[in-house]
Structure formats: structure tokens, C-alpha cells
Design an enzyme around this catalytic site. Structure first.
Site: not given
Ligand code: NAI
Length: 329
Positions: A256, A261, A293, A232
Site C-alpha cells: 500500500d 510514492e 496508500h 511505510r
């Protein structure tokens, strides 16, 4: 049940339609659930959400007023839900605790290999007919120490892969028992920070882990360390990491997930420009690889997500509450 599914994409529709086979009435809302869109939840018994829906106290109060019976998360993490508010409003929340730890572990490994061997840069060079190797030098993974912060389902799948490369593993996770394997050492966070050539994050984002990778943590790392975050965004203080990239304390960064985000990921902004200057700065480094993500995004994981979400809803509807994967509020 009548289900309102938020943040829906084409691939969600395809897989939920296929697995639902007409049992539930699903309405797909492409927008994210937040205080501005919550009115779209009216008339549904269950609301289905994903990682960047903003399920704060005001959204929960509205869902409760609309008589929504269940909030079904189609993801494992629940850091985007105000749990005390859900408890106060008696809104049950369920999730998909596991869909494919392998998907995320394999993507973590893909980021490591890409960064180490400069695959993204090599790909661009070849397309430009540039076959030189300067700047593409990597290192053997074999014999290096990989630090794993959080050895749950994903962390353990990742450890197995990295053992296959001949790496030594340094783990920190209060719930992880030291296995009978001399290649794996259990320690605390400082052991991981100080001893690892590569550090990979696989613990949840909760208040106590927010910005666990901050300036003080980076100061303890080996010079040139590779840092990977597929967990996260909020685990990492991005400004501290940018400083460490500039002074070369961090040698490679693979992300990622990103702490801001939610305004960007999963959407196409290719015909405009980025408003987030911190994210834009990250993209200027040749030794940073970012994916949006997508670590979870495999065929197997999508099917398991849809199947578990619909099974959760079905058990809830039948009153078989012991079979629902509730999030404890
Ligand atoms: P899990 O619950 O099986 O494992 C998490 C582990 O972290 C547990 O063993 C726990 O003891 C440990 N932990 C908690 N706090 C810690 C701390 N302060 N330091 C060290 N360890 C700590 O969860 P799972 O399935 O392995 O997922 C891990 C995370 O991966 C999730 O929380 C989620 O945020 C992220 N994730 C990311 C995806 C992506 O597409 N990028 C997809 C799925 C999950």
C-alpha cells in the site's frame, strides 16, 4: 485560527468543512508542501500537512520566518518531518496518533486475501468470459504462520483478525509483551523472517528501520513467502524485493506504500506514463498487488483525522498544551 491545509483533496474539504463548522478559517491548498510551495503558507497561524508533504529543514525555516505557530500533521507517521530542524526553529508539531487501526489492519487483510486467492485476476477473467481456474490456486490461511513486525495499534488489530482465520502469529516488537495465548509467539526479527508464511510490516519508518527488508532479510525468509507492507515504503528495499520476485523467493507481494510514492500517489496520471522504472517493473508481476496508500481511507478514519486535527489546533490555541498530541522533537 487561520489554517493552511496542504495536499488537500475533495474528500478532505468535505470532512474538514463538516467537522470545523465555521470555527477556524481553513484555506485548502491542493499542492503538496515543499520548498517550492512553502510561500503559500504565508499568513497562516497553523499549517496542516499529510504523509507526502516534504517538511525538510528549509521548509521549516521558512514556516518559522513566516511566524507559523503550529504544524498540524493529519496523519500518524512523521517520517517526512525534519524533527531536529523543527526543534532548532521552535516549531511545535502535532499529529493524529490513532484514527482507525482497524482501517489499516482490514486493508492489510484485503491485500492478503486478494493475493492468495487471485481475486484481481479472477475478476478480470470473468469479465472476459474466461471461467477457467488454472493459475488461481490459493492456500488455506488456517494453520499458517503470520509474522508481524511491529505490534502497536495497527499490528495488534491485524493479529486479532488473523487469529480469526486460525493462523499462528509470530511477533517481533521490543515493546510487545508475550500474551497468554499459545497461538502467539514473541521473538526477534529473525524468528519472524525464518518462521512465517506471511510477513506483514507495521512498525514506523525511522533511520534504524529503513530498508529493514533488504537482501539479507529476504535470504532468511521461507521460499514463496508472502510479504505485505502497509506501513511505510522506506521499510522495504524495492530492488531486493524485485530480485526475490524474479527468483520466486517471494511468492506474493502486497504494497500500500512505496519508497518513491511521493511523486505519484494520490494523483491521477492516467493520461500519461510512469517515469519510475522500478515501480513499472513491480506492476508487471501477476503476484503483486499495489494500492496507492489507501489503507487508512475509510469514512470513520477520515472523520477521526479531521476531528483530532482540529481538536489539537483548538487546544493549542487555548494554551491547553497537555491536551495536544505533540510529536516530541
Ligand atoms: P504504533 O506506534 O502504535 O506501533 C508501532 C509499533 O512498532 C510499536 O509497538 C513499536 O514498538 C514497534 N516497533 C518500532 N520499531 C520496531 C522494530 N524495529 N521492529 C519491530 N517493531 C518495532 O503505530 P501504529 O498506529 O500501529 O502504526 C504503524 C505504522 O503504520 C505507522 O508508523 C505508519 O507508518 C503506518 N500507517 C500506515 C497507514 C496507511 O494508510 N498505509 C495509515 C496509518 C499508519
Amino acid at each position: 485560527m487561520k489554517i493552511g491545509l496542504f495536499s488537500s483533496k475533495k474528500y478532505d474539504k468535505v470532512v474538514f468543512h463538516q467537522i470545523n463548522s465555521g470555527q477556524h478559517e481553513i484555506t485548502y491548498h491542493p499542492v503538496r508542501l515543499n520548498k517550492d510551495t512553502v510561500k503559500l503558507a504565508s499568513g497562516f497561524e497553523a499549517i496542516c500537512c499529510f504523509v507526502n508533504d516534504e517538511i525538510d529543514a528549509s521548509v521549516i525555516a521558512s514556516l518559522s520566518n513566516m511566524n507559523v505557530k503550529l504544524l498540524a500533521l493529519r496523519c500518524a507517521g512523521f517520517n517526512n518531518v525534519d524533527l531536529p530542524a523543527a526543534k532548532a526553529n521552535n516549531l511545535p508539531i502535532c499529529r493524529v496518533p490513532e484514527y482507525s487501526p482497524h482501517a489499516v489492519a482490514e486493508h492489510t487483510c484485503a491485500l492478503i486475501l486478494d493475493l492468495n486467492r487471485n481475486i484481481h485476476r479472477a475478476h478480470n477473467r470473468i469479465r472476459e468470459n474466461d471461467y477457467s481456474l488454472d493459475g488461481l490456486l490459493g492456500f488455506d490461511l488456517h494453520g499458517k504462520t503470520v509474522g508481524v513486525i511491529g505490534a502497536g495499534k495497527i499490528g495488534r488489530a491485524f493479529i486479532k483478525i488473523m487469529l480469526g482465520f486460525g493462523c499462528n502469529i509470530q511477533v517481533c516488537d521490543p515493546d510487545y509483551a508475550q500474551p497468554d495465548n499459545p497461538k502467539i509467539k514473541k521473538g526477534d526479527l529473525d524468528d519472524v523472517l525464518q518462521n512465517s508464511n506471511i510477513i506483514s510490516l507495521h512498525c514506523p519508518l525511522v533511520p534504524s528501520t529503513h530498508h529493514m527488508i533488504n537482501q539479507a532479510a529476504i535470504d532468511k525468509m521461507k521460499p514463496g513467502v508472502m510479504l505485505i507492507n502497509t506501513s511505510r515504503g522506506g521499510l522495504v528495499d524495492t530492488s531486493a524485493v524485485i530480485r526475490a520476485l524474479k527468483n520466486k523467493k517471494i511468492g506474493h507481494l502486497g504494497l500500500d506504500v512505496y519508497e518513491e510514492e511521493s511523486e505519484m500517489f494520490f494523483e491521477d496520471f492516467s493520461d500519461t506514463f510512469i517515469q519510475d522504472d522500478v515501480f513499472a517493473r513491480l506492476q508487471t508481476f501477476p503476484n503483486v498487488t499495489i494500492t496507492g496508500h489507501q489503507a487508512f481511507f475509510t469514512k470513520e478514519a477520515l472523520e477521526k483525522i479531521a476531528r483530532t486535527t482540529l481538536t489539537n489546533i483548538e487546544h493549542f490555541q487555548r494554551g491547553e498544551f497537555d491536551k495536544v498530541h505533540f510529536v516530541s522533537t
